[in-house]
Design a protein around this motif. Structure first.
Motif, short mmCIF file in Angstrom:
data_model
loop_
_atom_site.label_atom_id
_atom_site.label_comp_id
_atom_site.label_asym_id
_atom_site.label_seq_id
_atom_site.Cartn_x
_atom_site.Cartn_y
_atom_site.Cartn_z
N ARG A 31 0.57 7.73 7.20
CA ARG A 31 -0.63 7.83 8.04
C ARG A 31 -0.87 6.48 8.69
N PHE A 32 -0.87 6.45 10.01
CA PHE A 32 -0.94 5.18 10.72
C PHE A 32 -2.17 4.36 10.33
N LYS A 33 -3.32 5.03 10.17
CA LYS A 33 -4.54 4.30 9.85
C LYS A 33 -4.48 3.65 8.48
N ASP A 34 -3.58 4.10 7.63
CA ASP A 34 -3.46 3.56 6.29
C ASP A 34 -2.31 2.58 6.12
N ALA A 37 -1.90 -3.79 7.49
CA ALA A 37 -2.18 -4.52 8.73
C ALA A 37 -1.07 -5.50 9.08
N THR A 40 1.28 -3.31 11.17
CA THR A 40 0.73 -2.82 12.43
C THR A 40 0.41 -3.95 13.40
N GLU A 49 -0.66 -1.69 22.63
CA GLU A 49 -1.27 -0.44 22.16
C GLU A 49 -0.54 0.74 22.79
N ILE A 54 3.06 2.24 17.53
CA ILE A 54 2.71 3.02 16.35
C ILE A 54 3.96 3.46 15.60
N HIS A 280 0.88 5.29 -0.19
CA HIS A 280 -0.40 4.65 0.13
C HIS A 280 -1.19 4.33 -1.14
N ARG A 283 -4.18 1.94 -1.31
CA ARG A 283 -5.49 2.37 -0.83
C ARG A 283 -6.30 3.07 -1.92
N GLU A 293 -4.32 -4.69 -0.24
CA GLU A 293 -3.35 -4.39 0.82
C GLU A 293 -2.26 -5.46 0.91
#
Length: 316
Positions: A31-34, A37, A40, A49, A54, A280, A283, A293
């Motif tokens: 999951r990209f949001k997870d 950093a 990403t 962007e 991604i 993940h 998280r 993280e």
């Protein structure tokens, strides 16, 4: 013919499980949001962007996960939806994830849940298991995996091309029988001729797999049986002692370690999948507090080792 000396998928999987000493596998559902950093931000700096930014983040993360888990597990299971939603760059990341996992010696189960009718389902099978028409020749599939998940809803003619390719090329399928999601009972538990519909599907899987038996006594036609339904697993296992079970839903979705014994027969014949709970882990507690993280790789490694120990204990 390649089929003369082909090794069945079932035998390959059993051998890989014995080599690694665990039936645990890891689902690659990033999951990209997870994502961390650190990854990403690096890809943002390189690609801006964009979808490419991604998907490069996803691929780099996957490669790190594979590096961590490949010494310990027999297989990985990348779910294609997490890649397809990013279009062509996402599909490329899926392809490169498969390639990297195979280079690391892992079996790859493509979680694609394919099915259709006639020549369409044959094309699906060609894409992952069979051969792709190429001018006056045939190529190995671009998505060259060891097994795929399939939907049985269209009946036998929607399964037969997969069966043919399994026999020819030593591949496997896992048929959706009793899935791990809460609403699966809306259809799968409907009474048909005095018993739940999923039991009828299980019997059909038994018939489909009778001619694709490996030397270790298991068929290359496996079943998806959710970890969240152990009582149903008991029923299905009684019907199909020679079937491989792919068991999703362990951990994050609520599947408990103590229930996993019901999916095996004499400690064999099943693989237990965890996705978010491993990749993940940083998280989630207790790993979020312990590592954060910044040490996400340590969290992934420890969560996997914890899962392996839990499953091993119930199989003793």
């Amino acid at each position: 013919m390649e089929s003369n000396n082909v090794i069945s998928f079932a035998d390959k999987l059993i051998a890989a499980i014995e080599q690694k000493g665990t039936p645990c596998i890891v689902g690659l559902d990033p999951r990209f949001k997870d994502l961390p950093a650190a990854i990403t931000q690096q890809c943002l700096d390189e690609y801006g962007e964009t979808l490419t930014g991604i998907t490069h983040s996803i691929l780099r993360f996957n490669q790190q996960v594979i590096d961590i888990v490949s010494p310990y597990v027999p297989a990985v299971k990348p779910q294609i939806a997490f890649y397809e939603m990013y279009g062509p760059p996402g599909v490329q990341a899926y392809l490169e994830t498969i390639t990297y996992a195979r280079q690391k010696g892992l079996l790859v189960i493509a979680d694609v849940k394919r099915n259709d009718i006639g020549s369409t389902v044959a094309a699906y099978s060609n894409a992952f298991l069979g051969r792709v028409p190429f001018w006056n020749n045939q190529l190995k599939p671009v998505f060259n995996v060891d097994a795929v998940t399939v939907n049985p809803y269209l009946g036998s003619d929607g399964i037969q091309p997969f069966l043919d390719d399994c026999q020819k090329y030593g591949k496997g399928i896992f048929v959706l029988v009793k899935t791990s999601n809460p609403s699966s009972s809306e259809f799968q538990h409907l009474p048909v001729e005095g018993e739940a519909f999923y039991l009828h599907v299980a019997r059909k899987c038994k018939a489909w797999g009778e001619n694709i038996m490996g030397n270790q006594g298991f068929s290359s036609v496996g079943l998806v049986v959710g970890a969240t339904f152990p009582q149903e697993a008991i029923q299905i296992r009684k019907l199909l002692p020679q079937a491989l079970f792919l068991v999703p839903g362990f951990g994050f979705q609520g599947g408990k370690a103590e229930d996993m014994k019901h999916f095996f027969i004499n400690g064999r014949g099943a693989i237990i999948n965890s996705s978010r709970g491993i990749i993940h882990a940083y998280r989630q507690e207790p790993y979020a507090r312990k590592y954060g993280e910044e040490q996400y790789q340590q969290a992934i490694a420890e969560s996997l080792q914890t899962m392996i120990r839990q499953v091993d204990q119930i199989l003793q």
